[in-house]
Write an enzyme that holds these catalytic residues in place. Structure first.
Site, short mmCIF file in Angstrom:
data_model
loop_
_atom_site.label_atom_id
_atom_site.label_comp_id
_atom_site.label_asym_id
_atom_site.label_seq_id
_atom_site.Cartn_x
_atom_site.Cartn_y
_atom_site.Cartn_z
N THR A 93 0.87 -1.18 0.00
CA THR A 93 0.00 0.00 0.00
C THR A 93 0.91 1.22 0.00
O THR A 93 1.65 1.45 0.97
CB THR A 93 -0.88 0.03 1.27
OG1 THR A 93 -1.65 -1.17 1.33
CG2 THR A 93 -1.81 1.24 1.25
N LYS A 168 -7.83 1.54 -3.12
CA LYS A 168 -7.49 1.09 -1.75
C LYS A 168 -7.66 2.24 -0.74
O LYS A 168 -8.27 2.07 0.31
CB LYS A 168 -6.04 0.58 -1.76
CG LYS A 168 -5.37 0.44 -0.43
CD LYS A 168 -5.66 -0.87 0.23
CE LYS A 168 -5.11 -0.88 1.64
NZ LYS A 168 -5.39 -2.07 2.38
N LYS A 243 -1.78 5.00 8.64
CA LYS A 243 -0.95 5.08 7.42
C LYS A 243 -1.85 5.32 6.20
O LYS A 243 -1.58 6.19 5.38
CB LYS A 243 -0.16 3.77 7.26
CG LYS A 243 0.56 3.67 5.92
CD LYS A 243 1.10 2.29 5.61
CE LYS A 243 1.56 2.23 4.15
NZ LYS A 243 2.10 0.94 3.75
P1 NAD Z 1 5.80 -5.84 7.58
O1 NAD Z 1 6.53 -4.70 8.18
O2 NAD Z 1 5.40 -6.99 8.43
O3 NAD Z 1 6.64 -6.44 6.33
C1 NAD Z 1 7.43 -5.67 5.47
C2 NAD Z 1 8.67 -6.49 5.15
O4 NAD Z 1 9.46 -5.78 4.21
C3 NAD Z 1 9.57 -6.75 6.38
O5 NAD Z 1 9.80 -8.14 6.51
C4 NAD Z 1 10.84 -5.97 6.07
O6 NAD Z 1 12.01 -6.58 6.57
C5 NAD Z 1 10.82 -5.97 4.55
N1 NAD Z 1 11.62 -4.91 3.95
C6 NAD Z 1 11.71 -3.61 4.29
N2 NAD Z 1 12.55 -2.96 3.47
C7 NAD Z 1 13.00 -3.88 2.58
C8 NAD Z 1 13.89 -3.83 1.48
N3 NAD Z 1 14.50 -2.70 1.11
N4 NAD Z 1 14.13 -4.97 0.79
C9 NAD Z 1 13.54 -6.14 1.16
N5 NAD Z 1 12.68 -6.25 2.18
C10 NAD Z 1 12.42 -5.14 2.89
O7 NAD Z 1 4.51 -5.20 6.86
P2 NAD Z 1 3.18 -5.95 6.40
O8 NAD Z 1 2.17 -5.90 7.49
O9 NAD Z 1 3.55 -7.24 5.77
O10 NAD Z 1 2.68 -4.94 5.27
C11 NAD Z 1 3.26 -4.91 3.97
C12 NAD Z 1 2.43 -3.99 3.11
O11 NAD Z 1 1.09 -4.46 3.07
C13 NAD Z 1 2.36 -2.55 3.62
O12 NAD Z 1 2.42 -1.67 2.51
C14 NAD Z 1 1.01 -2.49 4.32
O13 NAD Z 1 0.46 -1.20 4.35
C15 NAD Z 1 0.18 -3.42 3.45
N6 NAD Z 1 -0.97 -4.04 4.12
C16 NAD Z 1 -0.83 -4.60 5.36
C17 NAD Z 1 -1.95 -5.17 5.96
C18 NAD Z 1 -1.85 -5.83 7.32
O14 NAD Z 1 -2.91 -6.15 7.90
N7 NAD Z 1 -0.66 -6.04 7.86
C19 NAD Z 1 -3.19 -5.19 5.29
C20 NAD Z 1 -3.27 -4.65 4.01
C21 NAD Z 1 -2.16 -4.07 3.43
#
Ligand code: NAD
Length: 289
Positions: A93, A168, A243
């Site tokens: 997102t 979204k 966010k």
């Molecule tokens: P998270 O923080 O658990 O996971 C993000 C991952 O990206 C981490 O494992 C981190 O180490 C990795 N990362 C960061 N920088 C990096 C890089 N340069 N190279 C490789 N890996 C890297 O976050 P999440 O909850 O999995 O969310 C991910 C996305 O999904 C976000 O954009 C969030 O807004 C969206 N989202 C999350 C949810 C939810 O319920 N968690 C729901 C819908 C959408």
């Protein structure tokens, strides 16, 4: 198909595992060793460099925290490093402007690319029941669709590049507004002497009915099981709702849209998050009313 998956956090970990279950060969990369170890347990091949993970693949999927990270991963490690003709899918997102910029960069280098943010949380990512809202050309969408179907229950083409992100944030702005409105109505009903269950029975079949009430009721013990029944743990964290509301406010400014209710919801969630509630489910905002 051979697919690189970058960003194996709460969401990406389960999504990558579902690609493996669907028979794809997945090259996984994340900065976190723990995330890589979990991906390996789920059948992914793991890499300690993103540019290596994309070698020889036909598709790249990213699930990263924000627009700045998405832009740097695509410009440093994906565009020009991934084989020609691969399809690129960003499921993070992020803001609409960055999504459009990264897709233009990818298209300029000859790749098809979509923005494909998701609706549904960690349970839906693990269970393969996410909804994907997809922005990109018809060709890019038709190539991305079968890959997304392996991770979700619905894949909807929202139009050109960036329109997935637009859908979204408009949806989540509406969700934030609905949730606060639902919380206000339950709190006032109680102050006026109405039992919450009785108010639910009436309003859930009347014109105030909405998803935050009928599927995700913020009052414990009322409606179907929801995070309210688990002391507001699990579900959709307040920090993530904030966010998305901030992304919505940026988009409102850049597009000239009037969003007085969205702005109020963003301010209320900013206060709630600032008071140490970032990790609680977003329906816990009822406890402030
Ligand atoms: P998270 O923080 O658990 O996971 C993000 C991952 O990206 C981490 O494992 C981190 O180490 C990795 N990362 C960061 N920088 C990096 C890089 N340069 N190279 C490789 N890996 C890297 O976050 P999440 O909850 O999995 O969310 C991910 C996305 O999904 C976000 O954009 C969030 O807004 C969206 N989202 C999350 C949810 C939810 O319920 N968690 C729901 C819908 C959408």
């Amino acid at each position: 198909m051979k697919i690189a998956f970058i960003g194996l956090g709460n969401m990406g970990g389960g999504m990558a595992a579902n690609l493996v279950k669907a028979g794809h060969q997945v090259n996984a990369f994340d900065l976190s060793e723990a995330a890589l170890a979990a991906a390996s347990d789920n059948g992914c091949a793991t890499y300690t460099d993103a540019a290596e993970a994309v070698q020889g693949v036909e598709a790249v999927v990213t699930m990263l925290p924000n627009g700045a990270i998405v832009k740097s991963v695509y410009s440093d490690s994906v565009i020009g490093k991934t084989p020609e003709g691969a399809i690129l899918l960003d499921c993070s997102t992020i803001d609409v402007a960055t999504a459009r910029e990264v897709i233009a960069m990818a298209e300029g280098a000859g790749y098809d690319m979509v923005d494909a943010p998701v609706s549904g949380g960690i349970a839906a990512a693990n269970g393969g029941t996410l909804t994907f809202m997809v922005g990109g050309s018809e060709t890019a969408f038709s190539r991305a669709e079968p890959i997304l179907q392996a991770m979700g229950k619905a894949v909807i083409h929202a139009g050109d590049a960036g329109n997935g992100q637009a859908a979204k944030i408009c949806n989540n702005m509406l969700l934030g507004i609905h949730m606060i409105g639902t919380c206000e109505a339950f709190a006032m009903a109680q102050k006026l002497g109405l039992d919450p269950q009785t108010f639910f029975d009436i309003s859930s079949v009347s014109s105030g009915q909405n998803w935050s009430m009928t599927s995700y009721c913020p009052v414990p013990g009322v409606g179907p099981q929801s995070p309210a029944d688990n002391d507001y743990q699990g579900g959709f964290a307040t920090a993530l709702m904030l966010k998305d509301l901030k992304l919505a406010m940026e988009a409102a400014v850049s597009s000239g849209a009037a969003v007085p209710m969205g702005a109020r919801a963003a301010a209320l969630y900013e206060d709630f998050n600032g008071a140490g509630n970032g990790g609680r489910d977003f329906s816990a905002i009822i406890t402030t009313l």
